[in-house]
Scaffold this active site. Sequence first.
Site, mmCIF file in Angstrom:
data_model
loop_
_atom_site.group_PDB
_atom_site.id
_atom_site.type_symbol
_atom_site.label_atom_id
_atom_site.label_comp_id
_atom_site.label_asym_id
_atom_site.label_seq_id
_atom_site.Cartn_x
_atom_site.Cartn_y
_atom_site.Cartn_z
ATOM 1 N N LYS A 76 38.072 -12.807 -29.097
ATOM 2 C CA LYS A 76 38.361 -11.418 -29.452
ATOM 3 C C LYS A 76 37.140 -10.821 -30.143
ATOM 4 O O LYS A 76 36.271 -11.541 -30.635
ATOM 5 C CB LYS A 76 39.571 -11.325 -30.393
ATOM 6 N N ASP A 77 37.109 -9.491 -30.163
ATOM 7 C CA ASP A 77 35.999 -8.815 -30.832
ATOM 8 C C ASP A 77 35.926 -9.250 -32.296
ATOM 9 O O ASP A 77 36.945 -9.329 -32.984
ATOM 10 C CB ASP A 77 36.194 -7.306 -30.758
ATOM 11 N N ARG A 78 34.717 -9.497 -32.754
ATOM 12 C CA ARG A 78 34.548 -9.940 -34.132
ATOM 13 C C ARG A 78 34.734 -8.786 -35.122
ATOM 14 O O ARG A 78 35.488 -8.915 -36.085
ATOM 15 C CB ARG A 78 33.160 -10.563 -34.335
#
Length: 344
Positions: A76-78
């Site tokens: 997932k996007d950080r």
Amino acid sequence: MPNWRRAGGAPVCQAKIRLAPEDFQVTEIIDIELDGLGEHDWLWVRKRNTNSEWLARQLARFAGIETRDVGFAGHKDRHAVTHQWYSVRRKTGAGYDWDVLHLPGVEVLKVARHSRKLRRGAHCGNRFDLLLRELQGDPQDALQRISGDGVPNYFGEQRFGRAGANISLARSLFGGRRLRRDKRSLALSAARSLIFNDVLAARVSDGTWNQLLPGDYAVLEGSRSHFKVESVDAALTRRCEDFDLHPSGPLWGKGAGMPDSLLIERTVARTHAELATGLEKFTEVARRALRLKVVGLEWALERDNLRMGFDLPSGAFATAVLREIADYKDGFRDAKRASLQSGT
């Protein structure tokens, strides 16, 4: 990296995204019934500003197990607030006290048991709830178009690394450099994504990104299954219009670029001859839909902000949707670039 062709032309709006992690929220969608038994604890986790791989290592350390015994479905996007499942193999039958796990930006919201490890790609997709700030222009026409037509299924810019570093990594791999397994995976994915995006951009340019062509491979909606389209009849055209089928592009590898493949794919591959030839030595060809269906799209204008939500299948990028709405600036990437330039 190239500014690949948009289906709706140059956007009429400008905006800023990810000025705060809460502006970019991702919730994993998974269709697995947990059996309440077995040797794996499944954790429903809320993460803020947290890398998925980093958390897997921290969970393994807490449990006293190898990182390979921790599972998660996808990265997932950080720089975001994300909700996703992790599985952790129990070292003993007693399990773990997850209430005493304390990691910055991480909260375990739910614990369940299951007999199987969570595997990569096991999720159906992700729900995105986004806030675009300092919006200039009217996005209504673009939103209506996206809701009905979908968007080109481009790989996001993060696939290629900063300033295309992962493409450079691929060139060095194909030149004989030995890479660690994780670095090799990044390099191969980036090279395949670049060729795919260029094929898709060519199909957007000629207006066929959402149409089946003779010689195409049609991909079934919600599936990796595909079949060769020898000719396009009324039934296939209707199924494509109904989003039951999508035209596809190559994830380049051995078996791609055959004489009976689309000329447009072979032409693009020739412009990336070094990458295409290298990929054929490392991986098999696969297919990816050129068109992305945007499910459950809803939005609200709040003064100069746009709040929106939608579902995408696994492997799809929210930026493919955003770039059709606005010419946006990414607050996180801009801040990171400024920090690197200042040396802080």
